[in-house]
Design an enzyme around this catalytic site. Structure first.
Site, PDB file in Angstrom:
ATOM      1  CG  ASP A  87      -2.116   0.983   0.997  1.00 21.19           C
ATOM      2  OD1 ASP A  87      -2.143   1.669  -0.047  1.00 21.19           O
ATOM      3  OD2 ASP A  87      -2.983   1.067   1.875  1.00 21.19           O
ATOM      4  CB  CYS A  90      -0.972   3.692   2.960  1.00 25.15           C
ATOM      5  SG  CYS A  90      -2.444   3.630   4.002  1.00 25.15           S
ATOM      6  CG  PHE A 182     -10.603   6.088   8.934  1.00 27.49           C
ATOM      7  CD1 PHE A 182     -10.603   7.469   9.087  1.00 27.49           C
ATOM      8  CD2 PHE A 182      -9.532   5.381   9.471  1.00 27.49           C
ATOM      9  CE1 PHE A 182      -9.575   8.136   9.738  1.00 27.49           C
ATOM     10  CE2 PHE A 182      -8.486   6.037  10.125  1.00 27.49           C
ATOM     11  CZ  PHE A 182      -8.517   7.414  10.250  1.00 27.49           C
ATOM     12  CB  ILE A 183     -14.262   9.154   5.112  1.00 29.56           C
ATOM     13  CG1 ILE A 183     -13.568   8.836   3.784  1.00 29.56           C
ATOM     14  CG2 ILE A 183     -14.723  10.611   5.137  1.00 29.56           C
ATOM     15  CD1 ILE A 183     -14.496   8.914   2.581  1.00 29.56           C
ATOM     16  N   GLY A 323      -6.276   7.588  16.324  1.00 30.10           N
ATOM     17  CA  GLY A 323      -6.536   6.458  17.212  1.00 30.10           C
ATOM     18  C   GLY A 323      -7.514   5.521  16.526  1.00 30.10           C
ATOM     19  CG  MET A 325     -13.970   2.343  15.109  1.00 28.79           C
ATOM     20  SD  MET A 325     -14.491   1.241  13.760  1.00 28.79           S
ATOM     21  CE  MET A 325     -16.040   1.957  13.277  1.00 28.79           C
ATOM     22  CG  HIS A 346       0.977   4.434  11.007  1.00 30.07           C
ATOM     23  ND1 HIS A 346       1.253   3.522  11.997  1.00 30.07           N
ATOM     24  CD2 HIS A 346       0.220   3.767  10.090  1.00 30.07           C
ATOM     25  CE1 HIS A 346       0.683   2.362  11.704  1.00 30.07           C
ATOM     26  NE2 HIS A 346       0.053   2.481  10.550  1.00 30.07           N
ATOM     27  N   GLY A 349      -1.778   1.449  16.453  1.00 34.49           N
ATOM     28  CA  GLY A 349      -1.132   0.156  16.249  1.00 34.49           C
ATOM     29  C   GLY A 349      -1.971  -0.978  16.794  1.00 34.49           C
TER      30      GLY A 349
END
Length: 417
Positions: A87, A90, A182-183, A323, A325, A346, A349
């Site tokens: 990816d 990303c 995600f958005i 973090g 969701m 990032h 984790g």
């Protein structure tokens, strides 16, 4: 707080491990769990002759495919394609808007539905394939315009690697993907509305990554290179495929950045259809990779820095650390710590695999863990349950000498891929 003052206050905020026959591993993991398998994977990378100075492990470090997620590996005159991963590029994008919490509708369900209709996301299982629901059937003008800036170089790459042409490329630009992509609509501590999203180079990036990982393995076999793990096969500068990989990975990183920009424009336009109050977006905007490689200078040497699940945190540079969701996310400013190769984590984790999360938790657990967030709460997203991730506050504490917090964001709406 200035970085030099941070260093005085937090002397040696990392632990150092010294694998036999390898460079040191500096780990910003105080107060957060690290799997033994991830440590073994880090040690394997540390034993490669091309690794420069040391490896930096971020607090969100966990087992990955080929290379450890949450690691920063600097290499001298060589690149490890599997350390960059498939990816490619990303990363995250976040925009502060002029909207306030009170401007959001009481019921966020229609807004989530509108975003899900506007942005292709997810993936149609291969056995059910007609058109993949995660791609455009007919890309809109916004996508076509962005693709026009990429297509020339892409065609040139495909002349040497024609299999890349027959991938989801143009039709994946401006689409979300699957997994932990995600958005989100978020609120900061002051009540300002933010838009945030996470995605990468989609199908075409995966194809580029896979192609060159396979070529690197064959190259290692041909040169009788003894590797601690075949997934750590690398290209040396001047070798047959090195230049092609640099070009391919660079193009995929451009695609990934544009992918996020196109989605953000589409997201803003969609919100404007639901919320009629005029507003500005991009009041403050961040667009950062966290799976990528680029040439940088560290400790007086020009090296290739591969951040796999890590963000550049040069002094004064803004970054995003999300973090899970059901938790908080952070907009941060880098402190330019040289020991981490000017990097930070990032995200939170994972602490368990997707398979284990699905076995351990139920839909009822997911509903409880995401209370107050307008999002999917069904069996298909249990692998993204907040408990499958490390405690984001512990992660932030472990890297307080790498970044300072600028904004704390709490999501109120989440669209999963």
């Amino acid at each position: 707080m200035p970085f030099d003052q941070e260093v005085r206050n937090n002397v040696n905020n990392y632990n150092t491990e010294q694998p036999e026959g390898g460079v040191p591993i500096k780990m910003w993991t105080k107060g957060v769990p690290v799997e033994d398998e991830a440590k073994k994977q880090l040690a394997n990378a540390a034993r490669l002759p091309i690794v420069f100075k040391h490896i930096a492990a971020m607090p969100d470090v966990h087992l990955g495919i080929g290379a450890t997620v949450g690691s920063v590996v600097s290499t001298f005159k060589a690149i490890i394609p599997a350390a960059v991963g498939v990816d490619i590029g990303c990363g995250m994008m976040a925009c502060k808007t002029t909207l306030r919490a009170e401007d959001l509708p009481d019921n966020l369900g229609p807004l989530r539905s509108a975003i899900e209709k506007a942005v292709p996301h997810g993936m149609t299982p291969f056995k059910q394939r007609g058109r993949d629901k995660g791609s455009w059937e007919n890309p809109p003008n916004l996508v076509d315009q962005a693709w026009s800036t990429l297509v020339g170089e892409f065609d040139a790459i495909c002349e040497k690697y024609p299999r890349l042409k027959n991938t989801n490329n143009h039709k994946h630009l401006g689409t979300l993907g699957t997994g932990n992509h995600f958005i989100e609509v978020c609120l900061d501590e002051g009540g300002a509305v933010w838009f945030m999203l996470h995605s990468g180079s989609r199908g075409v990036g995966n194809a580029i990554g896979t192609t060159f990982i396979e070529l690197a393995k064959k190259d290692a076999e041909r040169n009788n290179r003894h590797l601690p793990d075949q997934d750590l096969a690398y290209f040396e500068e001047g070798s047959q495929y090195f230049g092609d990989y640099v070009r391919g990975v660079g193009w995929a990183q451009k695609f990934a950045r544009l992918n996020r920009e196109v989605m953000m424009k589409n997201l803003v336009a969609t919100v404007r259809q639901i919320i009629t109050k005029p507003f500005e977006a991009h009041v403050e905007a961040v667009n950062c990779h966290h799976n990528y490689v680029q040439k940088e200078t560290h400790f007086g040497e020009e090296v290739f820095v591969t951040r796999k699940g890590a963000v550049s945190a040069k002094k004064g540079e803004l970054g995003i650390i999300p973090g899970s969701m059901g938790a908080r996310s952070y907009i941060v400013r880098g402190l330019g710590n040289p020991e981490s190769f000017e990097s930070c984590s990032h995200g939170a984790g994972r602490v368990m695999s997707r398979t284990k999360a699905k076995k351990m938790f139920t839909v009822a657990d997911q509903i409880k863990a995401t209370e107050g967030v307008e999002c999917r709460k069904d069996e298909a997203v249990i692998d993204e349950i907040p408990m499958a991730y490390k405690d984001i506050d512990a992660v932030m504490e472990a890297q307080k000498d790498l970044v300072e917090v600028v904004y704390v964001l709490k999501q109120v709406l989440c669209v999963k891929g």
